[in-house]
Design a protein around this motif. Structure first.
Motif, PDB file in Angstrom:
ATOM      1  N   VAL A  75      46.093  42.068  46.023  1.00  0.00           N
ATOM      2  CA  VAL A  75      46.286  40.901  46.892  1.00  0.00           C
ATOM      3  C   VAL A  75      45.031  40.046  46.886  1.00  0.00           C
ATOM      4  O   VAL A  75      45.106  38.818  46.740  1.00  0.00           O
ATOM      5  N   ASP A  76      43.874  40.660  47.044  1.00  0.00           N
ATOM      6  CA  ASP A  76      42.613  39.913  47.049  1.00  0.00           C
ATOM      7  C   ASP A  76      42.415  39.149  45.738  1.00  0.00           C
ATOM      8  O   ASP A  76      42.038  37.978  45.748  1.00  0.00           O
ATOM      9  N   ASN A  77      42.654  39.811  44.623  1.00  0.00           N
ATOM     10  CA  ASN A  77      42.478  39.165  43.322  1.00  0.00           C
ATOM     11  C   ASN A  77      43.439  37.999  43.138  1.00  0.00           C
ATOM     12  O   ASN A  77      43.043  36.914  42.701  1.00  0.00           O
ATOM     13  N   GLU A  78      44.693  38.211  43.474  1.00  0.00           N
ATOM     14  CA  GLU A  78      45.678  37.147  43.299  1.00  0.00           C
ATOM     15  C   GLU A  78      45.454  36.004  44.282  1.00  0.00           C
ATOM     16  O   GLU A  78      45.666  34.846  43.938  1.00  0.00           O
ATOM     17  N   PHE A  79      45.003  36.313  45.499  1.00  0.00           N
ATOM     18  CA  PHE A  79      44.690  35.261  46.462  1.00  0.00           C
ATOM     19  C   PHE A  79      43.553  34.392  45.929  1.00  0.00           C
ATOM     20  O   PHE A  79      43.604  33.167  46.017  1.00  0.00           O
ATOM     21  N   SER A  80      42.531  35.006  45.379  1.00  0.00           N
ATOM     22  CA  SER A  80      41.399  34.261  44.831  1.00  0.00           C
ATOM     23  C   SER A  80      41.834  33.335  43.702  1.00  0.00           C
ATOM     24  O   SER A  80      41.304  32.235  43.546  1.00  0.00           O
ATOM     25  N   GLN A  81      42.821  33.768  42.933  1.00  0.00           N
ATOM     26  CA  GLN A  81      43.306  32.954  41.813  1.00  0.00           C
ATOM     27  C   GLN A  81      43.994  31.673  42.278  1.00  0.00           C
ATOM     28  O   GLN A  81      44.095  30.721  41.514  1.00  0.00           O
ATOM     29  N   ILE A  82      44.443  31.637  43.536  1.00  0.00           N
ATOM     30  CA  ILE A  82      45.014  30.400  44.082  1.00  0.00           C
ATOM     31  C   ILE A  82      44.008  29.272  43.937  1.00  0.00           C
ATOM     32  O   ILE A  82      44.363  28.139  43.621  1.00  0.00           O
ATOM     33  N   PHE A  83      42.737  29.584  44.140  1.00  0.00           N
ATOM     34  CA  PHE A  83      41.669  28.589  44.110  1.00  0.00           C
ATOM     35  C   PHE A  83      40.935  28.530  42.780  1.00  0.00           C
ATOM     36  O   PHE A  83      39.924  27.851  42.648  1.00  0.00           O
ATOM     37  N   GLY A  84      41.428  29.267  41.798  1.00  0.00           N
ATOM     38  CA  GLY A  84      40.817  29.256  40.475  1.00  0.00           C
ATOM     39  C   GLY A  84      39.610  30.166  40.366  1.00  0.00           C
ATOM     40  O   GLY A  84      38.803  30.020  39.454  1.00  0.00           O
ATOM     41  N   VAL A  85      39.480  31.121  41.289  1.00  0.00           N
ATOM     42  CA  VAL A  85      38.360  32.053  41.282  1.00  0.00           C
ATOM     43  C   VAL A  85      38.803  33.335  40.616  1.00  0.00           C
ATOM     44  O   VAL A  85      39.804  33.933  40.998  1.00  0.00           O
ATOM     45  N   ARG A  86      38.073  33.753  39.625  1.00  0.00           N
ATOM     46  CA  ARG A  86      38.379  34.986  38.916  1.00  0.00           C
ATOM     47  C   ARG A  86      37.531  36.113  39.479  1.00  0.00           C
ATOM     48  O   ARG A  86      36.296  36.016  39.516  1.00  0.00           O
ATOM     49  N   CYS A  87      38.181  37.156  39.943  1.00  0.00           N
ATOM     50  CA  CYS A  87      37.460  38.310  40.501  1.00  0.00           C
ATOM     51  C   CYS A  87      37.165  39.305  39.394  1.00  0.00           C
ATOM     52  O   CYS A  87      37.985  39.520  38.518  1.00  0.00           O
ATOM     53  N   ARG A  88      36.015  39.895  39.494  1.00  0.00           N
ATOM     54  CA  ARG A  88      35.635  40.928  38.522  1.00  0.00           C
ATOM     55  C   ARG A  88      35.468  42.243  39.241  1.00  0.00           C
ATOM     56  O   ARG A  88      35.026  42.292  40.382  1.00  0.00           O
ATOM     57  N   THR A  89      35.805  43.298  38.535  1.00  0.00           N
ATOM     58  CA  THR A  89      35.557  44.634  39.065  1.00  0.00           C
ATOM     59  C   THR A  89      34.644  45.349  38.099  1.00  0.00           C
ATOM     60  O   THR A  89      34.742  45.167  36.881  1.00  0.00           O
ATOM     61  N   SER A  90      33.746  46.150  38.618  1.00  0.00           N
ATOM     62  CA  SER A  90      32.861  46.914  37.739  1.00  0.00           C
ATOM     63  C   SER A  90      33.412  48.320  37.593  1.00  0.00           C
ATOM     64  O   SER A  90      33.882  48.924  38.532  1.00  0.00           O
ATOM     65  N   ASN A  91      33.357  48.827  36.387  1.00  0.00           N
ATOM     66  CA  ASN A  91      33.848  50.178  36.097  1.00  0.00           C
ATOM     67  C   ASN A  91      32.697  51.082  35.774  1.00  0.00           C
ATOM     68  O   ASN A  91      31.726  50.782  35.261  1.00  0.00           O
TER      69      ASN A  91
END
Length: 48
Positions: free
Chosen positions: A32-48
């Motif tokens: 949800v957080d990642n897809e919500f951020s994409q509304i505004f064109g923000v790409r979320c990154r996760t570290s592995n």
């Protein structure tokens, strides 16, 4: 890339439709957080 308000509105409406019937909020928090951020064109990154 800068998004227009119309594009943001369209993305927000699509997000709301997609998640309208979700019942497992805690299990889907990251999605949800990642897809919500994409509304505004923000790409979320996760570290592995």
């Amino acid at each position: 890339m800068r998004l227009s308000w119309n594009e943001i509105r369209a993305r927000a409406a699509a997000f709301a439709r997609e998640w309208a019937e979700e019942t497992d909020e805690k299990g889907e928090t990251q999605s949800v957080d990642n897809e919500f951020s994409q509304i505004f064109g923000v790409r979320c990154r996760t570290s592995n």
